[in-house]
Write an enzyme that holds these catalytic residues in place. Sequence first.
Site, PDB file in Angstrom:
ATOM      1  N   ARG A 246      31.642  36.033  52.246  1.00  7.94           N
ATOM      2  CA  ARG A 246      32.378  36.422  51.050  1.00  7.94           C
ATOM      3  C   ARG A 246      33.248  37.660  51.289  1.00  7.94           C
ATOM      4  NH1 ARG A 246      29.344  33.986  46.336  1.00  7.94           N
ATOM      5  NH2 ARG A 246      30.495  35.275  44.916  1.00  7.94           N
TER       6      ARG A 246
ATOM      7  N   TYR B 234      37.128  38.058  50.762  1.00  5.35           N
ATOM      8  CA  TYR B 234      37.554  38.231  49.366  1.00  5.35           C
ATOM      9  C   TYR B 234      37.149  39.605  48.848  1.00  5.35           C
ATOM     10  CZ  TYR B 234      38.130  37.062  44.386  1.00  5.35           C
ATOM     11  OH  TYR B 234      38.508  37.042  43.065  1.00  5.35           O
TER      12      TYR B 234
ATOM     13  N   GLU C 251      36.063  42.425  50.362  1.00  6.81           N
ATOM     14  CA  GLU C 251      36.643  43.593  51.042  1.00  6.81           C
ATOM     15  C   GLU C 251      38.159  43.612  50.881  1.00  6.81           C
ATOM     16  OE1 GLU C 251      34.719  45.862  51.648  1.00  6.81           O
ATOM     17  OE2 GLU C 251      33.082  45.406  53.029  1.00  6.81           O
TER      18      GLU C 251
ATOM     19  N   LYS D 274      39.786  42.650  48.268  1.00  6.69           N
ATOM     20  CA  LYS D 274      40.035  43.192  46.931  1.00  6.69           C
ATOM     21  C   LYS D 274      39.712  44.683  46.873  1.00  6.69           C
ATOM     22  CE  LYS D 274      41.263  39.570  44.347  1.00  6.69           C
ATOM     23  NZ  LYS D 274      42.428  39.523  43.458  1.00  6.69           N
TER      24      LYS D 274
ATOM     25  N   ASN E 284      33.458  36.811  35.970  1.00  9.96           N
ATOM     26  CA  ASN E 284      33.626  35.343  35.910  1.00  9.96           C
ATOM     27  C   ASN E 284      34.297  34.877  34.618  1.00  9.96           C
ATOM     28  OD1 ASN E 284      31.298  36.043  37.670  1.00  9.96           O
ATOM     29  ND2 ASN E 284      31.330  33.846  38.090  1.00  9.96           N
TER      30      ASN E 284
ATOM     31  N   GLN F  62      19.455  33.209  39.121  1.00 15.41           N
ATOM     32  CA  GLN F  62      20.537  34.205  39.275  1.00 15.41           C
ATOM     33  C   GLN F  62      21.389  34.189  38.014  1.00 15.41           C
ATOM     34  OE1 GLN F  62      20.469  31.220  40.717  1.00 15.41           O
ATOM     35  NE2 GLN F  62      22.398  30.581  41.630  1.00 15.41           N
TER      36      GLN F  62
ATOM     37  N   ARG G 287      22.643  38.173  42.990  1.00 13.03           N
ATOM     38  CA  ARG G 287      21.485  37.851  42.141  1.00 13.03           C
ATOM     39  C   ARG G 287      21.843  37.933  40.664  1.00 13.03           C
ATOM     40  NH1 ARG G 287      17.746  34.916  42.289  1.00 13.03           N
ATOM     41  NH2 ARG G 287      16.926  35.900  40.423  1.00 13.03           N
TER      42      ARG G 287
ATOM     43  N   ARG H 112      24.826  39.593  37.565  1.00 11.47           N
ATOM     44  CA  ARG H 112      26.125  40.206  37.329  1.00 11.47           C
ATOM     45  C   ARG H 112      26.414  40.264  35.833  1.00 11.47           C
ATOM     46  NH1 ARG H 112      30.194  37.406  40.110  1.00 11.47           N
ATOM     47  NH2 ARG H 112      29.664  38.248  42.120  1.00 11.47           N
TER      48      ARG H 112
HETATM   49  P1  NAD Z   1      43.621  30.596  41.019  1.00 10.77           P
HETATM   50  O1  NAD Z   1      43.225  30.222  42.397  1.00 10.77           O
HETATM   51  O2  NAD Z   1      43.718  29.530  39.988  1.00 10.77           O
HETATM   52  O3  NAD Z   1      45.006  31.387  41.003  1.00 10.77           O
HETATM   53  C1  NAD Z   1      45.490  32.133  42.081  1.00 10.77           C
HETATM   54  C2  NAD Z   1      46.983  31.839  42.203  1.00 10.77           C
HETATM   55  O4  NAD Z   1      47.523  32.629  43.273  1.00 10.77           O
HETATM   56  C3  NAD Z   1      47.267  30.368  42.528  1.00 10.77           C
HETATM   57  O5  NAD Z   1      48.318  29.921  41.712  1.00 10.77           O
HETATM   58  C4  NAD Z   1      47.675  30.417  44.001  1.00 10.77           C
HETATM   59  O6  NAD Z   1      48.520  29.344  44.374  1.00 10.77           O
HETATM   60  C5  NAD Z   1      48.331  31.773  44.084  1.00 10.77           C
HETATM   61  N1  NAD Z   1      48.340  32.345  45.439  1.00 10.77           N
HETATM   62  C6  NAD Z   1      47.316  32.413  46.319  1.00 10.77           C
HETATM   63  N2  NAD Z   1      47.718  33.007  47.453  1.00 10.77           N
HETATM   64  C7  NAD Z   1      49.023  33.333  47.289  1.00 10.77           C
HETATM   65  C8  NAD Z   1      49.997  33.942  48.114  1.00 10.77           C
HETATM   66  N3  NAD Z   1      49.707  34.361  49.356  1.00 10.77           N
HETATM   67  N4  NAD Z   1      51.255  34.105  47.616  1.00 10.77           N
HETATM   68  C9  NAD Z   1      51.569  33.682  46.369  1.00 10.77           C
HETATM   69  N5  NAD Z   1      50.687  33.072  45.536  1.00 10.77           N
HETATM   70  C10 NAD Z   1      49.426  32.906  45.998  1.00 10.77           C
HETATM   71  O7  NAD Z   1      42.581  31.725  40.551  1.00 10.77           O
HETATM   72  P2  NAD Z   1      42.438  32.477  39.147  1.00 10.77           P
HETATM   73  O8  NAD Z   1      41.059  32.228  38.681  1.00 10.77           O
HETATM   74  O9  NAD Z   1      43.571  32.190  38.277  1.00 10.77           O
HETATM   75  O10 NAD Z   1      42.511  33.992  39.643  1.00 10.77           O
HETATM   76  C11 NAD Z   1      43.669  34.804  39.474  1.00 10.77           C
HETATM   77  C12 NAD Z   1      43.376  36.215  39.959  1.00 10.77           C
HETATM   78  O11 NAD Z   1      42.276  36.770  39.222  1.00 10.77           O
HETATM   79  C13 NAD Z   1      42.990  36.283  41.432  1.00 10.77           C
HETATM   80  O12 NAD Z   1      43.565  37.431  42.018  1.00 10.77           O
HETATM   81  C14 NAD Z   1      41.479  36.421  41.392  1.00 10.77           C
HETATM   82  O13 NAD Z   1      40.990  37.104  42.509  1.00 10.77           O
HETATM   83  C15 NAD Z   1      41.281  37.217  40.106  1.00 10.77           C
HETATM   84  N6  NAD Z   1      39.948  36.989  39.533  1.00 10.77           N
HETATM   85  C16 NAD Z   1      39.622  35.811  38.915  1.00 10.77           C
HETATM   86  C17 NAD Z   1      38.349  35.627  38.389  1.00 10.77           C
HETATM   87  C18 NAD Z   1      37.939  34.354  37.687  1.00 10.77           C
HETATM   88  O14 NAD Z   1      36.790  34.236  37.272  1.00 10.77           O
HETATM   89  N7  NAD Z   1      38.802  33.391  37.477  1.00 10.77           N
HETATM   90  C19 NAD Z   1      37.390  36.645  38.525  1.00 10.77           C
HETATM   91  C20 NAD Z   1      37.750  37.817  39.182  1.00 10.77           C
HETATM   92  C21 NAD Z   1      39.022  37.994  39.675  1.00 10.77           C
HETATM   93  N1  UDP Z   2      26.371  27.659  41.380  1.00 17.12           N
HETATM   94  C1  UDP Z   2      25.457  26.659  41.092  1.00 17.12           C
HETATM   95  N2  UDP Z   2      25.876  25.353  41.129  1.00 17.12           N
HETATM   96  C2  UDP Z   2      27.162  25.004  41.392  1.00 17.12           C
HETATM   97  C3  UDP Z   2      28.095  26.038  41.662  1.00 17.12           C
HETATM   98  C4  UDP Z   2      27.671  27.353  41.655  1.00 17.12           C
HETATM   99  O1  UDP Z   2      24.275  26.925  40.827  1.00 17.12           O
HETATM  100  O2  UDP Z   2      27.446  23.794  41.393  1.00 17.12           O
HETATM  101  C5  UDP Z   2      25.925  29.077  41.314  1.00 17.12           C
HETATM  102  C6  UDP Z   2      26.353  29.952  42.481  1.00 17.12           C
HETATM  103  O3  UDP Z   2      25.416  29.877  43.527  1.00 17.12           O
HETATM  104  C7  UDP Z   2      26.389  31.316  41.825  1.00 17.12           C
HETATM  105  C8  UDP Z   2      26.825  31.030  40.392  1.00 17.12           C
HETATM  106  O4  UDP Z   2      26.586  29.649  40.176  1.00 17.12           O
HETATM  107  O5  UDP Z   2      25.090  31.878  41.800  1.00 17.12           O
HETATM  108  C9  UDP Z   2      28.286  31.318  40.135  1.00 17.12           C
HETATM  109  O6  UDP Z   2      29.058  30.697  41.138  1.00 17.12           O
HETATM  110  P1  UDP Z   2      30.647  30.693  41.129  1.00 17.12           P
HETATM  111  O7  UDP Z   2      31.081  30.144  42.444  1.00 17.12           O
HETATM  112  O8  UDP Z   2      31.117  30.019  39.903  1.00 17.12           O
HETATM  113  O9  UDP Z   2      31.060  32.231  40.993  1.00 17.12           O
HETATM  114  P2  UDP Z   2      30.691  33.567  41.824  1.00 17.12           P
HETATM  115  O10 UDP Z   2      29.497  33.319  42.680  1.00 17.12           O
HETATM  116  O11 UDP Z   2      31.899  33.876  42.611  1.00 17.12           O
HETATM  117  O12 UDP Z   2      30.376  34.558  40.758  1.00 17.12           O
END
Ligand code: NAD
Ligand code: UDP
Length: 311
Positions: A143, A146, A148, A150, A175, A210, A275, A277
């Site tokens: 992981r 992603y 590090e 960020k 999330n 978790q 575990r 969040r």
């Molecule tokens: P997503 O994968 O749907 O969207 C990411 C977008 O970035 C996509 O459209 C992808 O094509 C584009 N992209 C990726 N690499 C690129 C690059 N090198 N140049 C240009 N475009 C690029 O994910 P999301 O859930 O919409 O997440 C958006 C942002 O929010 C991300 O930075 C993610 O790390 C952050 N984030 C999301 C969540 C979540 O739960 N959804 C949680 C924490 C942080």
């Molecule tokens: N997870 C699960 N079943 C699935 C997909 C994910 O139990 O089919 C668990 C995963 O192991 C984690 C939590 O759900 O503990 C959230 O996972 P997700 O990938 O959605 O987000 P993140 O781990 O990045 O918070």
Amino acid sequence: MEKKVILVTGGAGFLGSHLCEKLLSLGHQVLCLDNFFTGRRENVSHLIQHPDFELVRHDVTEPIRLEVDQIYNLACPASPRHYQQNPIKTIKTSVMGAINVLGLAKRIGARVFQASTSEVYGDPIIHPQPESYWGNVNPVGQRSCYDEGKRVAETLFFDYHRQNGVDIRVARIFNTYGPRMQAGDGRVVSNFIVQALRGEDLTIYGDGTQTRSFCYVDDLVEGFVRLMNSEGLTGPVNLGNPQEFTMLELAEQVLAEVGGRSRLVHLPLPADDPRQRRPDITLAKEKLAWQPQVPLQEGLVRTVRHFKHVL
Ligand code: NAD
Ligand code: UDP
């Protein structure tokens, strides 16, 4: 509100497409930039005809030359399945992407927002997580590209702010779920809903005790806009829903909503899976008057409706 020109990187993704919609509804001009790695044109196809919307294919690891008032930097794959496909590219996107948007912001004097993540807390020992917590992150695991990436992006934001006076806003997103999540992105909410709708068993990784805290996308996007337009608050600011659930509880809620005959099956827990969040959102409440409005049950209803449509 004054009409602004706003750049959204990653604007064709899940969160980005909702943000573009919101900004247009507020009367702004939106420039959506995406390399379509995980984003899709269909996510914004309903906006293409809008006179204030423009979609450009561009990779944020390449420099950007534009004139805008504000920048939301969302470009980065967010699902473990996607960001682990090409981990080196994931780090490049976070780090070089940050350098490029910050360089642009510095040159043109734009305010710049970073979509950071609760993953900067790693597998947290402090619970719930306040912004002051430095986290518990493995630097060499699956992981790490992603997490590090960020973390370095946050460092770059604060160094450009201190060294060059760039006007920054850093949100730590927990999330988030909702319509336009991809059916195959492997995240827990999309997996459980799709499995339940197909009558397949729900895959619980590990024992399912978790926890995660799930925020509905509309609530999150409201938080983005409030933080971006706040004065005197660089962040980092946690944005997420503090209601915490185990994966077993989530599975029960999805089954209660979808019905059907799915059962729960257990699969191995992925490496370094946190575990627990839950965001401490005291800062967002006090400084942005923001807190989520949509409870999980209601958000699941809307998300299930979306997946029924796309499946
Ligand atoms: P997503 O994968 O749907 O969207 C990411 C977008 O970035 C996509 O459209 C992808 O094509 C584009 N992209 C990726 N690499 C690129 C690059 N090198 N140049 C240009 N475009 C690029 O994910 P999301 O859930 O919409 O997440 C958006 C942002 O929010 C991300 O930075 C993610 O790390 C952050 N984030 C999301 C969540 C979540 O739960 N959804 C949680 C924490 C942080
Ligand atoms: N997870 C699960 N079943 C699935 C997909 C994910 O139990 O089919 C668990 C995963 O192991 C984690 C939590 O759900 O503990 C959230 O996972 P997700 O990938 O959605 O987000 P993140 O781990 O990045 O918070």
